[in-house]
Design a protein around this motif. Structure first.
Motif, PDB file in Angstrom:
ATOM      1  N   SER A 255       0.837  -1.201   0.000  1.00 58.15           N
ATOM      2  CA  SER A 255       0.000   0.000   0.000  1.00 58.15           C
ATOM      3  C   SER A 255       0.869   1.247   0.000  1.00 58.15           C
ATOM      4  O   SER A 255       1.867   1.313   0.718  1.00 58.15           O
ATOM      5  N   ARG A 256       0.433   2.217  -0.774  1.00 57.32           N
ATOM      6  CA  ARG A 256       1.079   3.530  -0.748  1.00 57.32           C
ATOM      7  C   ARG A 256       0.390   4.435   0.265  1.00 57.32           C
ATOM      8  O   ARG A 256      -0.829   4.423   0.401  1.00 57.32           O
ATOM      9  N   HIS A 257       1.201   5.223   0.955  1.00 53.66           N
ATOM     10  CA  HIS A 257       0.689   6.253   1.841  1.00 53.66           C
ATOM     11  C   HIS A 257       1.441   7.539   1.495  1.00 53.66           C
ATOM     12  O   HIS A 257       2.342   7.962   2.214  1.00 53.66           O
ATOM     13  N   ASN A 258       1.061   8.105   0.360  1.00 50.63           N
ATOM     14  CA  ASN A 258       1.833   9.224  -0.177  1.00 50.63           C
ATOM     15  C   ASN A 258       1.859  10.419   0.769  1.00 50.63           C
ATOM     16  O   ASN A 258       2.851  11.146   0.821  1.00 50.63           O
ATOM     17  N   ALA A 259       0.782  10.619   1.502  1.00 51.00           N
ATOM     18  CA  ALA A 259       0.740  11.764   2.414  1.00 51.00           C
ATOM     19  C   ALA A 259       1.823  11.660   3.481  1.00 51.00           C
ATOM     20  O   ALA A 259       2.283  12.674   4.005  1.00 51.00           O
ATOM     21  N   HIS A 260       2.213  10.421   3.786  1.00 47.16           N
ATOM     22  CA  HIS A 260       3.244  10.201   4.805  1.00 47.16           C
ATOM     23  C   HIS A 260       4.567   9.766   4.191  1.00 47.16           C
ATOM     24  O   HIS A 260       5.503   9.461   4.910  1.00 47.16           O
ATOM     25  N   ASN A 261       4.591   9.722   2.855  1.00 51.41           N
ATOM     26  CA  ASN A 261       5.809   9.336   2.138  1.00 51.41           C
ATOM     27  C   ASN A 261       6.293   7.958   2.568  1.00 51.41           C
ATOM     28  O   ASN A 261       7.485   7.765   2.842  1.00 51.41           O
ATOM     29  N   MET A 262       5.353   7.010   2.654  1.00 49.45           N
ATOM     30  CA  MET A 262       5.675   5.664   3.096  1.00 49.45           C
ATOM     31  C   MET A 262       4.966   4.629   2.228  1.00 49.45           C
ATOM     32  O   MET A 262       3.945   4.920   1.598  1.00 49.45           O
ATOM     33  N   ILE A 263       5.533   3.442   2.235  1.00 46.52           N
ATOM     34  CA  ILE A 263       4.929   2.272   1.602  1.00 46.52           C
ATOM     35  C   ILE A 263       4.845   1.188   2.668  1.00 46.52           C
ATOM     36  O   ILE A 263       5.824   0.942   3.377  1.00 46.52           O
ATOM     37  N   ASP A 264       3.697   0.533   2.780  1.00 43.37           N
ATOM     38  CA  ASP A 264       3.535  -0.564   3.724  1.00 43.37           C
ATOM     39  C   ASP A 264       3.483  -1.888   2.996  1.00 43.37           C
ATOM     40  O   ASP A 264       3.062  -1.961   1.830  1.00 43.37           O
TER      41      ASP A 264
END
Length: 119
Positions: A70-79
């Motif tokens: 999953s992308r979490h672009n707002a947090h600049n992270m990938i899970d």
């Protein structure tokens, strides 16, 4: 080289779950494809999952239906959510950044996080 940091590894019993996170601090992950790879003791590195810039996901057969990227672009992270873990999932997990999936010749790699699946 683009720098990434993984977190979330640990010891879990078979059938359990873990969530790995790949974070970047000096560039925007949403401009790149991000892949997860793993390397078990005595084995070569192998692909696990990848998500491209458009959010299209890919998985190797051994983790399909169990792992979700999953992308979490707002947090600049990938899970990487890993469910129904098996002992054969034991490995050091790395994230890598590239232009497109799969980033085997990555622009940057993390240092890895150890996942151990054992009773």
């Amino acid at each position: 080289q683009l720098q990434l940091v993984e977190s979330g590894g640990g010891l879990v019993q078979p059938g359990g779950s873990l969530r790995l996170t790949c974070a970047a601090s000096r560039f925007n992950l949403d401009n790149y494809a991000i892949g997860w790879f793993r390397q078990a003791p005595g084995k070569e590195r192998e692909r696990v999952s990848c998500v491209n810039r458009d959010g299209i996901e890919d998985y190797v057969d051994s983790v399909k239906g169990r792992f979700t990227i999953s992308r979490h672009n707002a947090h600049n992270m990938i899970d990487l959510q890993m469910n129904s873990l098996k002992p054969e999932d034991t490995a050091v997990y790395y994230c890598a950044v590239g232009v497109e999936c799969w980033p085997d010749n990555a622009l940057g790699w993390g240092t890895g996080t150890l996942v151990t699946v054992s009773s």
